[in-house]
Design a protein around this motif. Structure first.
Motif, PDB file in Angstrom:
ATOM      1  N   ASP A  83       0.823  -1.219   0.000  1.00 36.34           N
ATOM      2  CA  ASP A  83       0.000   0.000   0.000  1.00 36.34           C
ATOM      3  C   ASP A  83       0.849   1.257   0.000  1.00 36.34           C
ATOM      4  OD1 ASP A  83      -2.417  -1.398   0.088  1.00 36.34           O
ATOM      5  OD2 ASP A  83      -2.332  -1.573   2.271  1.00 36.34           O
ATOM      6  N   ASP A  84       2.155   1.105  -0.111  1.00 31.73           N
ATOM      7  CA  ASP A  84       3.081   2.229   0.013  1.00 31.73           C
ATOM      8  C   ASP A  84       3.399   2.859  -1.332  1.00 31.73           C
ATOM      9  OD1 ASP A  84       3.313   1.734   2.787  1.00 31.73           O
ATOM     10  OD2 ASP A  84       4.905   0.271   2.434  1.00 31.73           O
ATOM     11  N   PHE A  85       3.657   4.154  -1.318  1.00 28.70           N
ATOM     12  CA  PHE A  85       4.159   4.868  -2.482  1.00 28.70           C
ATOM     13  C   PHE A  85       5.621   4.473  -2.636  1.00 28.70           C
ATOM     14  CE2 PHE A  85       6.042   8.652  -4.489  1.00 28.70           C
ATOM     15  CZ  PHE A  85       5.185   8.825  -5.557  1.00 28.70           C
ATOM     16  N   HIS A  86       5.990   3.965  -3.805  1.00 27.23           N
ATOM     17  CA  HIS A  86       7.324   3.408  -4.017  1.00 27.23           C
ATOM     18  C   HIS A  86       8.108   4.280  -5.000  1.00 27.23           C
ATOM     19  CE1 HIS A  86       9.853  -0.167  -5.699  1.00 27.23           C
ATOM     20  NE2 HIS A  86      10.544   0.540  -4.829  1.00 27.23           N
ATOM     21  N   VAL A  87       9.141   4.929  -4.520  1.00 26.60           N
ATOM     22  CA  VAL A  87      10.049   5.671  -5.391  1.00 26.60           C
ATOM     23  C   VAL A  87      10.953   4.629  -6.037  1.00 26.60           C
ATOM     24  CG1 VAL A  87      11.841   7.435  -5.534  1.00 26.60           C
ATOM     25  CG2 VAL A  87       9.939   7.710  -3.903  1.00 26.60           C
TER      26      VAL A  87
END
Length: 177
Positions: A83-87
């Motif tokens: 569910d995380d924003f992944h750079v």
């Protein structure tokens, strides 16, 4: 006396189709800064696939920043991991470095992550390169201990190990948004 004034700081924007061909060139040129580092050969041998840039553009998770001359100077490609924003990848042309382009890209992307409802941002990077882990730490990221990783981060790190990265120099980092 006539002065030029401060340089215009371009706001990052979503990448357009015509930008895509430039991104592998930027990635390769930025990667040259790692020449001599143990991870250089891995980066050189495994560039970001064009399909990943295309997907990022379609999902509105690919941003570019322009130089004062209006040319694309750098980009940030993101995704969602669990569910995380992944750079996933961020690169700036070496001659455009130290002008705030990377910082502008990262801060813009993190604002977009918040607007999309993400509570955390995650990434992997090199621990021993100043413009990697130290840069991200200065932007509020902290090293994310392995025992706290979610399934997606375990998969990403396994893929990086399989690609040949020197894993003792790779760190996962996390920032609460």
């Amino acid at each position: 006396m006539v002065g030029h004034g401060p340089s215009r700081k371009a706001e990052p924007r979503l990448a357009r189709r015509e930008d895509l061909a430039l991104l592998p060139v930027i990635e390769r040129r930025a990667g040259e800064r790692l020449r001599g580092h143990r991870a250089y050969t891995v980066f050189a041998a495994s560039p970001t696939p064009m399909a990943a840039f295309e997907q990022g553009m379609l999902q509105q998770l690919l941003w570019v920043v322009e130089s004062d001359a209006g040319d694309v100077a750098g980009y940030l490609l993101a995704g969602v991991l669990d569910d995380d924003f992944h750079v996933q990848q961020m690169d700036v042309l070496p001659e455009q470095g130290r002008r705030g382009h990377g910082r502008a890209l990262l801060r813009h992307a993190l604002r977009q992550a918040v607007e999309r409802g993400h509570c955390r941002a995650v990434l992997t990077t090199l621990s021993d390169v100043p413009w990697n882990a130290d840069f991200y730490a200065g932007e509020g990221f902290r090293v994310w201990p392995r025992d706290a990783w979610r399934t997606g981060m375990h998969r990403v790190m396994a893929e990086e190990a399989a690609a040949g990265f020197p894993m003792e120099l790779r760190v996962a980092m996390l920032r609460e948004l």
